[in-house]
Write a protein that holds these residues in place. Sequence first.
Motif, PDB file in Angstrom:
ATOM      1  N   THR A   4      -1.161   4.449  -9.265  1.00  0.00           N
ATOM      2  CA  THR A   4      -0.858   3.059  -9.603  1.00  0.00           C
ATOM      3  C   THR A   4      -1.703   2.147  -8.722  1.00  0.00           C
ATOM      4  O   THR A   4      -2.279   2.587  -7.721  1.00  0.00           O
ATOM      5  CB  THR A   4       0.627   2.738  -9.372  1.00  0.00           C
ATOM      6  N   TRP A   5      -1.751   0.848  -9.084  1.00  0.00           N
ATOM      7  CA  TRP A   5      -2.520  -0.080  -8.260  1.00  0.00           C
ATOM      8  C   TRP A   5      -1.915  -0.172  -6.862  1.00  0.00           C
ATOM      9  O   TRP A   5      -2.648  -0.327  -5.873  1.00  0.00           O
ATOM     10  CB  TRP A   5      -2.603  -1.458  -8.924  1.00  0.00           C
ATOM     11  N   VAL A   9      -3.932   0.469  -3.379  1.00  0.00           N
ATOM     12  CA  VAL A   9      -3.937  -0.515  -2.286  1.00  0.00           C
ATOM     13  C   VAL A   9      -3.461   0.136  -0.989  1.00  0.00           C
ATOM     14  O   VAL A   9      -4.059  -0.075   0.081  1.00  0.00           O
ATOM     15  CB  VAL A   9      -3.049  -1.725  -2.649  1.00  0.00           C
ATOM     16  N   LYS A  10      -2.388   0.916  -1.054  1.00  0.00           N
ATOM     17  CA  LYS A  10      -1.856   1.548   0.156  1.00  0.00           C
ATOM     18  C   LYS A  10      -2.862   2.526   0.763  1.00  0.00           C
ATOM     19  O   LYS A  10      -2.993   2.597   1.996  1.00  0.00           O
ATOM     20  CB  LYS A  10      -0.521   2.233  -0.156  1.00  0.00           C
ATOM     21  N   ASN A  11      -3.574   3.259  -0.102  1.00  0.00           N
ATOM     22  CA  ASN A  11      -4.611   4.164   0.412  1.00  0.00           C
ATOM     23  C   ASN A  11      -5.731   3.385   1.090  1.00  0.00           C
ATOM     24  O   ASN A  11      -6.232   3.784   2.145  1.00  0.00           O
ATOM     25  CB  ASN A  11      -5.173   5.015  -0.729  1.00  0.00           C
ATOM     26  N   ARG A  12      -6.136   2.261   0.486  1.00  0.00           N
ATOM     27  CA  ARG A  12      -7.190   1.445   1.080  1.00  0.00           C
ATOM     28  C   ARG A  12      -6.709   0.858   2.419  1.00  0.00           C
ATOM     29  O   ARG A  12      -7.485   0.757   3.376  1.00  0.00           O
ATOM     30  CB  ARG A  12      -7.596   0.317   0.130  1.00  0.00           C
ATOM     31  N   ILE A  48      -1.304 -13.004  -7.610  1.00  0.00           N
ATOM     32  CA  ILE A  48      -0.916 -12.359  -6.353  1.00  0.00           C
ATOM     33  C   ILE A  48      -1.602 -11.007  -6.224  1.00  0.00           C
ATOM     34  O   ILE A  48      -2.101 -10.650  -5.150  1.00  0.00           O
ATOM     35  CB  ILE A  48       0.611 -12.210  -6.265  1.00  0.00           C
ATOM     36  N   ILE A  49      -1.646 -10.247  -7.321  1.00  0.00           N
ATOM     37  CA  ILE A  49      -2.356  -8.965  -7.300  1.00  0.00           C
ATOM     38  C   ILE A  49      -3.810  -9.183  -6.920  1.00  0.00           C
ATOM     39  O   ILE A  49      -4.383  -8.440  -6.113  1.00  0.00           O
ATOM     40  CB  ILE A  49      -2.263  -8.250  -8.660  1.00  0.00           C
ATOM     41  N   ALA A  50      -4.417 -10.235  -7.480  1.00  0.00           N
ATOM     42  CA  ALA A  50      -5.820 -10.535  -7.166  1.00  0.00           C
ATOM     43  C   ALA A  50      -5.994 -10.793  -5.683  1.00  0.00           C
ATOM     44  O   ALA A  50      -6.957 -10.319  -5.063  1.00  0.00           O
ATOM     45  CB  ALA A  50      -6.297 -11.740  -7.971  1.00  0.00           C
ATOM     46  N   ALA A  69      -3.552   3.655 -12.868  1.00  0.00           N
ATOM     47  CA  ALA A  69      -4.641   2.775 -12.438  1.00  0.00           C
ATOM     48  C   ALA A  69      -5.775   3.579 -11.823  1.00  0.00           C
ATOM     49  O   ALA A  69      -5.570   4.666 -11.266  1.00  0.00           O
ATOM     50  CB  ALA A  69      -4.119   1.751 -11.434  1.00  0.00           C
ATOM     51  N   ILE A  70      -6.985   3.038 -11.945  1.00  0.00           N
ATOM     52  CA  ILE A  70      -8.189   3.646 -11.377  1.00  0.00           C
ATOM     53  C   ILE A  70      -9.006   2.544 -10.733  1.00  0.00           C
ATOM     54  O   ILE A  70      -9.218   1.485 -11.333  1.00  0.00           O
ATOM     55  CB  ILE A  70      -9.043   4.348 -12.466  1.00  0.00           C
ATOM     56  N   GLU A  71      -9.476   2.781  -9.512  1.00  0.00           N
ATOM     57  CA  GLU A  71     -10.377   1.836  -8.871  1.00  0.00           C
ATOM     58  C   GLU A  71     -11.776   2.061  -9.412  1.00  0.00           C
ATOM     59  O   GLU A  71     -12.238   3.198  -9.537  1.00  0.00           O
ATOM     60  CB  GLU A  71     -10.379   2.013  -7.352  1.00  0.00           C
TER      61      GLU A  71
END
Length: 224
Positions: A4-5, A9-12, A48-50, A69-71
């Motif tokens: 998921t997005w 985000v958490k991985n980043r 907010i996501i942006a 989701a995929i980056e």
Amino acid sequence: MANTWQNIVKNRMKIVGETQESLAEKLNVTQGSVAHWLSGRRKPDTDIIASILKAVGIKEITINADGSAIENNAKIKNKKNNFLVEVLNITASAGLGYLNSDVKEVIKLIEYDSEQAKTLFKGVNAENLKVINISGDSMQGTFDSGDAIFVDVSKRMFEGDGIYVFTFGRNLFVKRLQVIKNVIRVKSDNQLYDSWDISEDEIDQLYIHGKVMLSQSMLLRKHG
């Protein structure tokens, strides 16, 4: 479990050493809000996501219809069986007017199966569909504040009564437009809001960005 997005985000955040507290400070929100968004307990608006993506250095994410989701390292090109709709970092007002930044960042892409897209979007090309969020309650009963709306941006002129995204003066609105004699009447679906008119003398202040096809909260609802 599908990615998921929030997981991206958490991985980043782990990679760059970002904490929920430091992210909250960048976003000027509470750490509790960040925790709710990243856990999926609350669904933030696309703006907010942006801001979250930008704060952790993610340029673009594809969010599929199933929520996975995929980056992306580069902008995705349409494939034969893909129908990709851009979600913009823009909010239109279903209220008294919302002044937006001139910067229109693509914050994610929503992917649909081609057959599903034909049914939903009635043959409109993906390039002509954009998704934005709405703010305010003047269209309550049709859609709510925070809902996403799918806009056909090929409709840049008034083409009969309907719900349009438009700029009047310096503000961006989502309202019903109706021609009555020599004026364009701007109507809200929430009866607590009065209608107002755009006269012939004011028409040069009106710029139509597109016509609303669908809105989405938990369900897709057709508007014509």
